[in-house]
Design an enzyme around this catalytic site. Structure first.
Site, PDB file in Angstrom:
ATOM      1  N   ASN A  21       0.880  -1.178   0.000  1.00  0.00           N
ATOM      2  CA  ASN A  21       0.000   0.000   0.000  1.00  0.00           C
ATOM      3  C   ASN A  21       0.910   1.218   0.000  1.00  0.00           C
ATOM      4  OD1 ASN A  21      -1.776   2.089   0.456  1.00  0.00           O
ATOM      5  ND2 ASN A  21      -2.773   1.142   2.227  1.00  0.00           N
ATOM      6  N   ARG A 100      -2.470  -2.201  -3.532  1.00  0.00           N
ATOM      7  CA  ARG A 100      -3.667  -1.372  -3.388  1.00  0.00           C
ATOM      8  C   ARG A 100      -3.536  -0.202  -4.354  1.00  0.00           C
ATOM      9  NH1 ARG A 100      -4.708   3.481   0.244  1.00  0.00           N
ATOM     10  NH2 ARG A 100      -6.975   3.743   0.214  1.00  0.00           N
ATOM     11  N   HIS A 189     -12.770   3.217  -0.310  1.00  0.00           N
ATOM     12  CA  HIS A 189     -12.795   2.267   0.826  1.00  0.00           C
ATOM     13  C   HIS A 189     -13.512   0.973   0.449  1.00  0.00           C
ATOM     14  CE1 HIS A 189     -12.609   5.996   3.678  1.00  0.00           C
ATOM     15  NE2 HIS A 189     -11.388   5.533   3.464  1.00  0.00           N
ATOM     16  N   GLY A 219     -12.496   6.718   9.883  1.00  0.00           N
ATOM     17  CA  GLY A 219     -11.110   6.966  10.258  1.00  0.00           C
ATOM     18  C   GLY A 219     -10.813   8.422   9.973  1.00  0.00           C
ATOM     19  N   ARG A 250     -11.107  16.814   5.903  1.00  0.00           N
ATOM     20  CA  ARG A 250     -11.941  17.128   4.746  1.00  0.00           C
ATOM     21  C   ARG A 250     -13.316  17.589   5.216  1.00  0.00           C
ATOM     22  NH1 ARG A 250     -10.610  11.317   2.470  1.00  0.00           N
ATOM     23  NH2 ARG A 250      -8.517  11.626   1.623  1.00  0.00           N
ATOM     24  N   GLU A 344     -13.931   1.352  15.032  1.00  0.00           N
ATOM     25  CA  GLU A 344     -13.570   0.175  15.830  1.00  0.00           C
ATOM     26  C   GLU A 344     -13.251   0.502  17.278  1.00  0.00           C
ATOM     27  OE1 GLU A 344     -10.398  -1.924  13.846  1.00  0.00           O
ATOM     28  OE2 GLU A 344     -11.350  -1.633  11.895  1.00  0.00           O
ATOM     29  N   ASN A 345     -12.932   1.768  17.559  1.00  0.00           N
ATOM     30  CA  ASN A 345     -12.378   2.078  18.890  1.00  0.00           C
ATOM     31  C   ASN A 345     -13.107   3.135  19.703  1.00  0.00           C
ATOM     32  OD1 ASN A 345      -9.953   0.335  18.804  1.00  0.00           O
ATOM     33  ND2 ASN A 345      -9.412   1.626  17.059  1.00  0.00           N
ATOM     34  N   GLU A 395      -8.110  -4.841   5.089  1.00  0.00           N
ATOM     35  CA  GLU A 395      -7.995  -4.649   3.647  1.00  0.00           C
ATOM     36  C   GLU A 395      -6.848  -5.457   3.057  1.00  0.00           C
ATOM     37  OE1 GLU A 395      -8.974  -0.177   2.729  1.00  0.00           O
ATOM     38  OE2 GLU A 395      -8.231  -0.340   4.791  1.00  0.00           O
TER      39      GLU A 395
END
Length: 412
Positions: A21, A100, A189, A219, A250, A344-345, A395
């Protein structure tokens, strides 16, 4: 032709894929067994093209870091990686390199063996992903030198979303702009959304083709995707990763008239607008503090920071609104998925989003929510709710798996 068949036969016999990646100043890599997902080696080369360039390699739970020497580039980093793979006797296990690639346009909806024509197309698609595709090509060319005897496969971030119908991907612009210049929504994604959807199907004990899901990848970059009968039918990102919900830096969706106002009345150049909406907005812009959700949560919960609170509240509301809007694409819904570093967190973010989704019959079991972090996956919904999973994305495993499948199918 003979050389390609040799590659493919070798690929079937060997049992690991090196996943690359590549960013403009970094290379993230993993050596993965595609069937089991076992990671044999992983690491990151960062600060490339500068004297601070370094590479960290993790093997059997141990990390080692190395400073890179001039010219501090991707090829230098991969040379160190190859040396370490040789020392650890892992080179013999590598069947192919899986890359990727961020933007595949409409040409690529499947993993693709790299050749000069495909590389040229990736380069031409750089006009749609100017920050990403050139960096991906750098990694491809560097790997072709470092691993000259191995086949190279491109797996595209946009591929999973190529199943979207026209009503989801056509902008309200003159249709000729789409036909002549490819201006449409592509989504990103995709590899992550595909992976977590497959995992949710396992929880449901149903084939993916029978599953109807909404997936929130949260994320520094964020996107929400609706998956109908196992296929992406809409997603929040558009022609670029800038469309959609509020993100780390963004702004996401804004009135296009704001751009004209910035240029015509406030003296911004187009380059300054680009920097503003992509690098200075989002959580960072609203909070004036950070793009890091952890920093903002701490400032909000312990420091009573009003701007941090506003940024996080907007962030969660925009995501909840996007999730709710996708009910228009479905006649039934099996569940909601949270993934990505924040998804996830952050128990607070998940709670704040789900409490705004009562009309879709979502509610959380707070004990399960608190327990499901740091790589743990599972259903955090309470007993009266639709399923709501936290699923750690992978991924790299998808890239390894799809690369191996392509090579095996090509060899038949």
């Amino acid at each position: 032709m003979t050389q390609q068949k040799t590659h493919n036969k070798a690929a079937v016999k060997a049992d690991a894929i090196l996943v690359i990646n590549c960013g403009s100043s970094s290379v993230k890599f993993s050596l993965i067994r595609p069937l089991s997902g076992e990671t044999l080696l992983s690491g990151l080369a960062e600060c490339l093209l500068s004297s601070a360039a370094a590479i960290t390699i993790k093997h059997h739970g141990k990390k080692q870091s190395y400073k890179l020497t001039t010219p501090f580039n991707h090829q230098t980093a991969l040379a160190v990686l190859v040396e370490q793979l040789q020392q650890l006797n892992l080179v013999k296990d590598i069947s192919a390199i899986g890359h990727r690639v961020v933007h595949g346009g409409e040409q690529y909806s499947e993993p693709t063996l790299l050749n000069p024509q495909v590389e040229q197309a990736i380069g031409e698609l750089a006009k749609l992903a100017p920050l990403h595709n050139p960096a991906n090509l750098n990694g491809i060319k560097a790997c072709q030198q470092a691993f000259a005897d191995l086949p190279q496969v491109a797996v595209f971030d946009t591929a999973f979303h190529q199943s979207m119908p026209e009503k989801a991907y056509i902008y309200g612009l003159p249709y000729s702009l789409y036909k002549e210049h490819g201006i449409r929504r592509y989504g990103f994604h995709g590899t992550s959304h595909y992976f977590v959807a497959k995992q949710a199907a396992k929880y449901l004990n149903k084939p993916l083709e029978q599953c109807n899901l909404i997936s929130a990848h949260l994320g520094n970059g964020c996107s929400v995707t609706v998956i109908k009968n196992g296929e992406s039918v809409d997603t929040s990102m558009g022609m670029t990763p800038g469309e959609g919900v509020l993100m780390g830096t963004r702004c996401g969706d804004i009135d296009a008239g704001i751009i004209f106002h910035l240029v015509d009345n406030l003296g911004y150049s187009i380059n300054e607008v680009d920097k503003l909406v992509n690098k200075e907005s989002g959580l960072l812009g609203v909070s004036g503090l950070s793009n890091d959700c952890r920093t903002l949560e701490d400032a909000m919960l312990t420091g009573n920071n009003a701007q941090a609170t506003l940024a996080m509240t907007i962030f969660c509301y925009r995501i909840a609104k996007s999730i709710a809007s996708y009910s228009a694409s479905l006649t039934q819904l099996d569940g909601l998925i949270f993934t990505g570093g924040i998804g996830e967190n952050s128990t607070w973010v998940r709670t704040e989003i789900v409490k705004q989704l009562g009309l879709l019959n979502f509610s959380l079991d707070e004990e399960k929510n608190q327990a499901t972090r740091f790589g743990a996956s599972g259903n955090i919904a309470d007993k009266n709710s639709r399923a709501c999973w936290v699923i750690a994305t992978n991924e790299e495993w998808v890239i390894a798996e799809q690369s191996a499948q392509l090579l095996e199918n090509t060899a038949k």
